[in-house]
Design a protein around this motif. Structure first.
Motif, short mmCIF file in Angstrom:
data_model
loop_
_atom_site.label_atom_id
_atom_site.label_comp_id
_atom_site.label_asym_id
_atom_site.label_seq_id
_atom_site.Cartn_x
_atom_site.Cartn_y
_atom_site.Cartn_z
N ILE A 169 -107.08 -24.88 -49.01
CA ILE A 169 -107.69 -25.72 -50.05
C ILE A 169 -107.71 -24.92 -51.35
O ILE A 169 -108.34 -23.87 -51.43
N THR A 170 -106.98 -25.42 -52.36
CA THR A 170 -106.90 -24.70 -53.63
C THR A 170 -107.78 -25.31 -54.72
O THR A 170 -108.11 -24.62 -55.68
N GLU A 171 -108.12 -26.60 -54.58
CA GLU A 171 -108.96 -27.23 -55.60
C GLU A 171 -109.70 -28.42 -55.00
O GLU A 171 -109.15 -29.16 -54.19
N ILE A 172 -110.95 -28.58 -55.44
CA ILE A 172 -111.77 -29.74 -55.06
C ILE A 172 -112.36 -30.30 -56.35
O ILE A 172 -112.97 -29.57 -57.12
N ARG A 173 -112.14 -31.59 -56.57
CA ARG A 173 -112.75 -32.21 -57.76
C ARG A 173 -113.16 -33.64 -57.42
O ARG A 173 -112.68 -34.21 -56.46
N TYR A 174 -114.05 -34.14 -58.24
CA TYR A 174 -114.57 -35.49 -58.05
C TYR A 174 -114.43 -36.26 -59.35
O TYR A 174 -114.49 -35.67 -60.43
N ARG A 175 -114.25 -37.56 -59.23
CA ARG A 175 -114.21 -38.44 -60.39
C ARG A 175 -115.62 -39.00 -60.56
O ARG A 175 -116.24 -39.46 -59.60
N GLU A 176 -116.11 -38.96 -61.78
CA GLU A 176 -117.44 -39.50 -62.06
C GLU A 176 -117.43 -41.00 -61.79
O GLU A 176 -116.54 -41.70 -62.29
N PRO A 177 -118.36 -41.51 -60.98
CA PRO A 177 -118.38 -42.95 -60.71
C PRO A 177 -118.56 -43.75 -61.99
O PRO A 177 -119.30 -43.34 -62.87
#
Length: 180
Positions: A169-177
């Motif tokens: 796993i190189t990156e974890i991101r989330y989109r703002e709802p």
């Protein structure tokens, strides 16, 4: 009655289709399903009903291909409306970010690197939102289950048809709802 309605018997304990599916969906996914339901209910169903009525008014329905086709299409649309209505009632909309955004949870965009150094980015979404072209995978998929709760730089091993595959796993991101 043989043939048409007969299916191969499957042991319910071993049938993967019997496994319970999660009822999670992103806010965007729920909005998309509501849009489809609205279109089918307000536009498609009335138009098909009118076509069926016009074709029925022509007389003999047994040899009227227009009537037969539109009636079948109307029945498909009604079944889809019924399914979407039921499905939307049982879905749980996830409209907030997790408390710990450094770990993989529902709605995460995860960038993985395989043993050959090739990177791929995927998103963990609900069963109704999966899209292979966008690389959105179901939270019920084996890869998603293996990723849940992991952090950056963790290694994940997943059983694949060609054997076990290990990803970093190189990156974890989330989109703002989206705010509604």
């Amino acid at each position: 009655m043989k043939g048409r309605n007969m299916t191969r018997w499957r042991d319910p304990a071993k049938d993967p289709r019997q496994e319970p599916k999660s009822h999670l969906i992103t806010a965007e996914g729920a909005e998309r399903l509501r849009g489809i339901l609205d279109h089918l209910s307000r536009v498609k169903r009335p138009a098909l009903s009118a076509k069926v009525g016009e074709a029925a008014a022509l007389g003999d329905r047994s040899e009227n291909a227009d009537y037969t086709y539109n009636k079948k299409e109307l029945n498909r649309v009604i079944a889809r409306i019924r399914y979407l209505t039921k499905r939307l009632d049982e879905l749980q909309v996830v409209d907030r970010l997790p408390a710990d955004t450094s770990r993989v949870y529902f709605g995460a965009f995860v960038t993985l690197e395989d043993d050959d150094g090739e990177a791929m980015t995927l998103r963990i979404v609900g069963h109704d939102e999966t899209d292979t072209a966008k690389r959105w995978i179901s939270i019920d998929a084996p890869l998603a289950k293996a990723l849940l709760g992991k952090e950056e730089d963790d290694e994940v091993t997943v059983a694949a048809p060609g054997g076990e595959t290990t990803y970093l796993i190189t990156e974890i991101r989330y989109r703002e709802p989206s705010a509604k």
